[in-house]
Write a protein that holds these residues in place. Structure first.
Motif, PDB file in Angstrom:
ATOM      1  N   LEU A 231      60.019  26.219 -34.762  1.00 17.37           N
ATOM      2  CA  LEU A 231      59.983  26.795 -36.104  1.00 17.37           C
ATOM      3  C   LEU A 231      59.166  28.081 -36.086  1.00 17.37           C
ATOM      4  CD1 LEU A 231      59.276  23.575 -38.218  1.00 17.37           C
ATOM      5  CD2 LEU A 231      61.490  24.657 -37.780  1.00 17.37           C
ATOM      6  N   LEU A 232      59.550  29.009 -36.956  1.00 18.77           N
ATOM      7  CA  LEU A 232      58.766  30.228 -37.097  1.00 18.77           C
ATOM      8  C   LEU A 232      57.379  29.891 -37.620  1.00 18.77           C
ATOM      9  CD1 LEU A 232      61.475  32.510 -38.774  1.00 18.77           C
ATOM     10  CD2 LEU A 232      60.741  32.583 -36.394  1.00 18.77           C
ATOM     11  N   PRO A 233      56.350  30.635 -37.211  1.00 23.23           N
ATOM     12  CA  PRO A 233      54.995  30.334 -37.697  1.00 23.23           C
ATOM     13  C   PRO A 233      54.852  30.557 -39.195  1.00 23.23           C
ATOM     14  CG  PRO A 233      55.033  32.399 -36.472  1.00 23.23           C
ATOM     15  CD  PRO A 233      56.363  31.753 -36.262  1.00 23.23           C
ATOM     16  N   ARG A 234      55.735  31.366 -39.768  1.00 25.39           N
ATOM     17  CA  ARG A 234      55.722  31.617 -41.214  1.00 25.39           C
ATOM     18  C   ARG A 234      57.096  32.102 -41.632  1.00 25.39           C
ATOM     19  NH1 ARG A 234      55.298  37.138 -42.215  1.00 25.39           N
ATOM     20  NH2 ARG A 234      54.736  38.414 -40.379  1.00 25.39           N
ATOM     21  N   SER A 235      57.289  32.214 -42.917  1.00 27.19           N
ATOM     22  CA  SER A 235      58.569  32.715 -43.407  1.00 27.19           C
ATOM     23  C   SER A 235      58.537  34.245 -43.465  1.00 27.19           C
ATOM     24  CB  SER A 235      58.866  32.160 -44.803  1.00 27.19           C
ATOM     25  OG  SER A 235      57.853  32.556 -45.714  1.00 27.19           O
ATOM     26  N   TYR A 236      59.697  34.827 -43.341  1.00 28.12           N
ATOM     27  CA  TYR A 236      59.832  36.285 -43.360  1.00 28.12           C
ATOM     28  C   TYR A 236      60.861  36.658 -44.421  1.00 28.12           C
ATOM     29  CZ  TYR A 236      57.534  36.221 -38.776  1.00 28.12           C
ATOM     30  OH  TYR A 236      56.644  36.029 -37.751  1.00 28.12           O
ATOM     31  N   LYS A 237      60.505  37.600 -45.272  1.00 26.17           N
ATOM     32  CA  LYS A 237      61.433  38.080 -46.289  1.00 26.17           C
ATOM     33  C   LYS A 237      62.115  39.352 -45.784  1.00 26.17           C
ATOM     34  CE  LYS A 237      60.810  35.080 -49.619  1.00 26.17           C
ATOM     35  NZ  LYS A 237      61.929  34.233 -50.100  1.00 26.17           N
ATOM     36  N   PRO A 238      63.426  39.480 -46.000  1.00 29.39           N
ATOM     37  CA  PRO A 238      64.110  40.703 -45.534  1.00 29.39           C
ATOM     38  C   PRO A 238      63.610  41.922 -46.297  1.00 29.39           C
ATOM     39  CG  PRO A 238      65.586  39.351 -46.872  1.00 29.39           C
ATOM     40  CD  PRO A 238      64.347  38.539 -46.660  1.00 29.39           C
TER      41      PRO A 238
ATOM     42  N   GLU B  66      63.781  31.890 -29.127  1.00 31.28           N
ATOM     43  CA  GLU B  66      63.262  30.594 -28.674  1.00 31.28           C
ATOM     44  C   GLU B  66      62.137  30.770 -27.659  1.00 31.28           C
ATOM     45  OE1 GLU B  66      67.452  28.110 -29.233  1.00 31.28           O
ATOM     46  OE2 GLU B  66      66.844  28.829 -27.255  1.00 31.28           O
ATOM     47  N   LYS B  67      62.320  31.723 -26.761  1.00 34.64           N
ATOM     48  CA  LYS B  67      61.294  31.968 -25.752  1.00 34.64           C
ATOM     49  C   LYS B  67      60.005  32.477 -26.393  1.00 34.64           C
ATOM     50  CE  LYS B  67      60.332  32.125 -21.280  1.00 34.64           C
ATOM     51  NZ  LYS B  67      60.395  30.931 -20.426  1.00 34.64           N
ATOM     52  N   MET B  68      60.141  33.330 -27.414  1.00 28.95           N
ATOM     53  CA  MET B  68      58.955  33.834 -28.113  1.00 28.95           C
ATOM     54  C   MET B  68      58.169  32.689 -28.733  1.00 28.95           C
ATOM     55  SD  MET B  68      60.451  37.209 -30.069  1.00 28.95           S
ATOM     56  CE  MET B  68      58.875  37.649 -30.777  1.00 28.95           C
ATOM     57  N   LEU B  69      58.887  31.817 -29.417  1.00 33.30           N
ATOM     58  CA  LEU B  69      58.214  30.707 -30.094  1.00 33.30           C
ATOM     59  C   LEU B  69      57.622  29.737 -29.086  1.00 33.30           C
ATOM     60  CD1 LEU B  69      60.770  30.045 -32.982  1.00 33.30           C
ATOM     61  CD2 LEU B  69      58.708  31.449 -33.008  1.00 33.30           C
ATOM     62  N   GLU B  70      58.303  29.540 -27.984  1.00 34.31           N
ATOM     63  CA  GLU B  70      57.791  28.648 -26.950  1.00 34.31           C
ATOM     64  C   GLU B  70      56.494  29.199 -26.346  1.00 34.31           C
ATOM     65  OE1 GLU B  70      60.035  28.275 -23.312  1.00 34.31           O
ATOM     66  OE2 GLU B  70      59.929  26.089 -23.426  1.00 34.31           O
ATOM     67  N   GLN B  71      56.401  30.521 -26.253  1.00 38.48           N
ATOM     68  CA  GLN B  71      55.215  31.177 -25.710  1.00 38.48           C
ATOM     69  C   GLN B  71      54.153  31.440 -26.787  1.00 38.48           C
ATOM     70  OE1 GLN B  71      54.685  31.858 -22.475  1.00 38.48           O
ATOM     71  NE2 GLN B  71      56.684  31.022 -21.884  1.00 38.48           N
ATOM     72  N   HIS B  72      54.406  30.941 -28.007  1.00 41.30           N
ATOM     73  CA  HIS B  72      53.472  31.109 -29.142  1.00 41.30           C
ATOM     74  C   HIS B  72      53.225  32.583 -29.456  1.00 41.30           C
ATOM     75  CE1 HIS B  72      52.741  26.818 -28.921  1.00 41.30           C
ATOM     76  NE2 HIS B  72      52.423  26.942 -27.634  1.00 41.30           N
ATOM     77  N   ILE B  73      54.288  33.382 -29.339  1.00 39.16           N
ATOM     78  CA  ILE B  73      54.228  34.793 -29.726  1.00 39.16           C
ATOM     79  C   ILE B  73      54.902  34.935 -31.079  1.00 39.16           C
ATOM     80  CG2 ILE B  73      55.013  37.116 -29.141  1.00 39.16           C
ATOM     81  CD1 ILE B  73      54.868  36.302 -26.207  1.00 39.16           C
ATOM     82  N   GLU B  74      54.168  35.434 -32.047  1.00 38.52           N
ATOM     83  CA  GLU B  74      54.686  35.512 -33.415  1.00 38.52           C
ATOM     84  C   GLU B  74      55.631  36.696 -33.552  1.00 38.52           C
ATOM     85  OE1 GLU B  74      53.052  36.129 -37.995  1.00 38.52           O
ATOM     86  OE2 GLU B  74      51.688  35.438 -36.417  1.00 38.52           O
TER      87      GLU B  74
ATOM     88  N   PRO C  29      54.911  38.740 -21.587  1.00 45.09           N
ATOM     89  CA  PRO C  29      55.457  39.763 -22.495  1.00 45.09           C
ATOM     90  C   PRO C  29      54.843  39.655 -23.887  1.00 45.09           C
ATOM     91  CG  PRO C  29      57.195  38.540 -21.357  1.00 45.09           C
ATOM     92  CD  PRO C  29      55.924  37.786 -21.139  1.00 45.09           C
ATOM     93  N   ASP C  30      54.797  40.775 -24.598  1.00 50.37           N
ATOM     94  CA  ASP C  30      54.357  40.765 -25.980  1.00 50.37           C
ATOM     95  C   ASP C  30      55.580  40.855 -26.888  1.00 50.37           C
ATOM     96  OD1 ASP C  30      55.139  43.327 -25.575  1.00 50.37           O
ATOM     97  OD2 ASP C  30      53.241  44.268 -26.118  1.00 50.37           O
ATOM     98  N   VAL C  31      55.343  40.936 -28.177  1.00 50.61           N
ATOM     99  CA  VAL C  31      56.451  40.938 -29.134  1.00 50.61           C
ATOM    100  C   VAL C  31      57.332  42.163 -28.939  1.00 50.61           C
ATOM    101  CG1 VAL C  31      55.089  42.094 -30.940  1.00 50.61           C
ATOM    102  CG2 VAL C  31      57.060  40.684 -31.582  1.00 50.61           C
ATOM    103  N   LEU C  32      56.725  43.311 -28.560  1.00 51.33           N
ATOM    104  CA  LEU C  32      57.519  44.515 -28.329  1.00 51.33           C
ATOM    105  C   LEU C  32      58.492  44.310 -27.169  1.00 51.33           C
ATOM    106  CD1 LEU C  32      58.199  47.487 -28.799  1.00 51.33           C
ATOM    107  CD2 LEU C  32      56.229  48.104 -27.367  1.00 51.33           C
TER     108      LEU C  32
END
Length: 625
Positions: free
Chosen positions: A259-266, A158-166, A132-135
């Motif tokens: 952990l998230l690959p980077r920080s995200y601002k709302p 968690e699954k996204m991060l485990e699959q290295h999908i940002e 799967p992709d991020v969408l």
């Protein structure tokens, strides 16, 4: 045909294929299906569908390549037929063609309303090893929100991060929206707090592991905010263990290390979603504080936009606080955020609901000065507001102004104007508006308009006219609604024609007993008001057998009958019914059935009746037995 397809002359290629006696080559078929799918119109999808159907019937579906079928699946989903898109994906799998992840995601996004089919598609993706992709994951968040599985949302991240999908910012929009929709504002606030802080341990926070969440220096809206991480973690883990096959499972990596690959601002959209949650709870102070917090953000993407301000205005309008709503509009202008038509229409609706028509008219002038022309919604709101203050002349003036502004009236415009005349017994004017609506080619006369004309005649006591319109409506293949019957019943009650009301009851009874349109009868579920009006008519006219029939229907529909009301009516109107001792034997014989029905009705009311020789007392009844 191939030349026409290479030159993108899809229509010519379709005509050529219609003239061929045999199927063209696989390349031609694949190109044609691909180009029809690219157009993504109902007619083009229908043509592509006919090609696939023909190939399946002739067992030659293998002539189509993976690209053309994938495009068809995506186009079918986008044009509102996601089930067909899912069928195309299953066909591809049978042909050993593996759809691109974009095709899976496109179909999955449109299947959010069909949970079982969406989950089945997710299982198929996993079975065939489609990554799967991020969408896809964003869609899964919406899917689990729809089935109210809040415990599975953190597992998606968690699954996204485990699959290295940002994750993208839409992922966090969906997360916040999910918790708002699931009535968990506390967690939605926590997600925004984590984002504002720039933290990357979103999974640990959602699992309730990190104890820093809720500290006083993390405050977004409140000065103090507490949360029991242990209880939240236990609830999440216990719910996770109940997750069924095909759903997100607990990742093998510890949540503390994800952990998230980077920080995200709302951004402003995330703040607006949270603000809508406050609005639904009536937390106006939090709406204002949120607005102030957004204005002092360093990132311009977090500053309030027209949607944010409109949400705040809507919150105040819902509570009837028009002065505060107007101040927010002024603040928009001060911050050089232009108000749009939706913003003004919300304010306009607030003034009209409160009957402040002079302020509504002043707002319309402000709209025009700001270069925003009122639309049909604006004028419909004004017309309805005039009706609310019993100003029929004003309603007609607004309708004429709308026409002069070259704004075509909608069916709501006509119906609302009819309502103005109906409420004041101006039946002929209501009829004139209805006739004009029928002549307007841009408007389709719906059941509401027919009901309003029937209501107009019924209010005025013109029941012959109302009945004629009722019959005309049936000739137009429109099924009467509860409102239709309600208007007629009230009219017959007003004109003292209980027999006509009973004829209607026969029809209502037949439709109430019908199931799923059997025997060509459209089912109907009458409401309490309609049935109560029918019982009222029957009791007044001494039709007690029919009254008991309707009461039985009410009990079957689990509508409590108003026994106290009917008892009072019976005592006032019929306390001495069938008690004359001077009636002739012939007359007494004729009214045996009526008297029996009256006694049965008295029995149901709990009044003294002939079922007992005196007032109903259990011990007396036992002695007689």
């Amino acid at each position: 045909m191939l030349i026409a397809l290479k030159e993108r002359r899809t229509e010519d290629a379709w005509k050529i294929m219609g003239q061929l006696k045999e199927l063209p080559s696989g390349e031609c078929l694949s190109r044609l299906v691909a180009q029809l799918s690219y157009h993504a119109t109902p007619s083009s999808i229908s043509r592509a569908q006919s090609i696939v159907k023909r190939l399946q019937e002739e067992e030659k579906a293998h002539l189509l390549n993976c690209h053309s079928l994938g495009l068809l699946a995506m186009a079918a989903a986008k044009t509102g037929v996601p089930r067909y898109g899912a069928a195309i994906i299953r066909l591809m799998l049978k042909l050993d063609l593996f759809p691109h992840v974009k095709a899976w995601s496109a179909v999955l996004s449109r299947l959010a309303g069909h949970v079982e089919k969406a989950e089945d598609l997710i299982k198929q993706m996993d079975f065939y090893g489609v990554k799967p992709d991020v969408l896809t994951y964003n869609i899964m968040i919406k899917l689990y929100t729809r089935i109210e599985r809040k415990d599975l949302l953190v597992g998606v991240v968690e699954k996204m991060l485990e699959q290295h999908i940002e994750p993208c910012i839409t992922t966090f929009n969906s997360l916040v929206a999910a918790h708002v929709d699931l009535d968990d504002l506390e967690t939605a606030e926590r997600i925004v707090q984590v984002m504002r802080k720039g933290r990357r341990d979103i999974c640990a926070v959602l699992r309730g592991i990190n104890a820093e969440v809720g500290h006083s220096d993390e405050v977004l809206i409140h000065s103090e905010e507490t949360f029991s991480q242990d209880e939240h973690a236990k609830a999440s883990l216990s719910q996770q263990n109940k997750s069924s096959q095909g759903q997100i499972k607990k990742p093998s990596v510890s949540t503390a290390n994800l952990l998230l690959p980077r920080s995200y601002k709302p951004n402003s959209q995330i703040y607006t979603i949270l603000m809508k949650g406050y609005m639904q709870k009536g937390r106006l102070d939090d709406v204002l504080q949120m607005l102030r917090a957004m204005q002092i953000e360093d990132d311009s993407r977090s500053h309030p936009d027209e949607v944010t301000y409109t949400t705040a205005i809507s919150a105040f309008v819902r509570m009837g606080l028009m002065d505060e709503a107007r101040k927010v509009l002024q603040e928009m202008a001060a911050n050089e955020v232009p108000a749009n038509l939706i913003t003004y229409n919300i304010l306009l609706n607030g003034y009209c609901r409160l009957g402040q028509m002079h302020k509504a008219e002043a707002l319309v002038q402000d709209m025009k000065e700001a270069g925003i022309a009122p639309d049909v919604v604006s004028y419909n709101t004004l017309i309805n507001g005039c009706i609310g203050v019993d100003d029929n002349v004003g309603a007609l003036t607004c309708f004429n102004e709308m026409r002069e502004a070259a704004i075509p009236p909608s069916v709501i415009s006509y119906t609302t104007l009819m309502k103005a005349f109906a409420m004041n017994n101006q039946t002929r004017l209501a009829e004139k508006v209805f006739d004009e609506m029928q002549k307007d080619p841009r408007v389709r006369v719906d059941i509401v308009a027919w009901n309003m004309l029937i209501e107009s005649y019924s209010r005025a006591g013109l029941m012959d006219d109302a009945k004629n319109i009722f019959l005309q409506m049936k000739e137009q293949k429109l099924h009467p609604t509860v409102a239709t019957y309600g208007s007629l019943v009230n009219g017959y009650a007003k004109t003292r024609k209980p027999g006509e009301a009973l004829i209607l009851w026969k029809e209502i009874q037949e439709r109430t007993m019908a199931k799923n349109g059997e025997d060509g009868v459209e089912p109907l579920e009458p409401d309490e008001v309609l049935l109560d009006s029918l019982v009222d008519i029957c009791v007044r006219a001494a039709f007690f057998r029919r009254a008991l029939e309707i009461i039985s229907c009410m009990e079957q529909l689990k509508i409590p009958p108003k026994k106290t009301k009917y008892k009072r009516m019976f005592v006032e109107l019929h306390s001495r019914i069938y008690t004359s001792r001077h009636a002739s034997p012939a007359r007494q014989a004729r009214r045996v059935q009526k008297k029996r029905a009256a006694e049965a009705f008295k029995f149901w009311l709990g009044l003294p009746n002939n079922y007992y020789e005196s007032e109903w007392q259990p011990e007396f009844y036992n002695e007689q037995e």
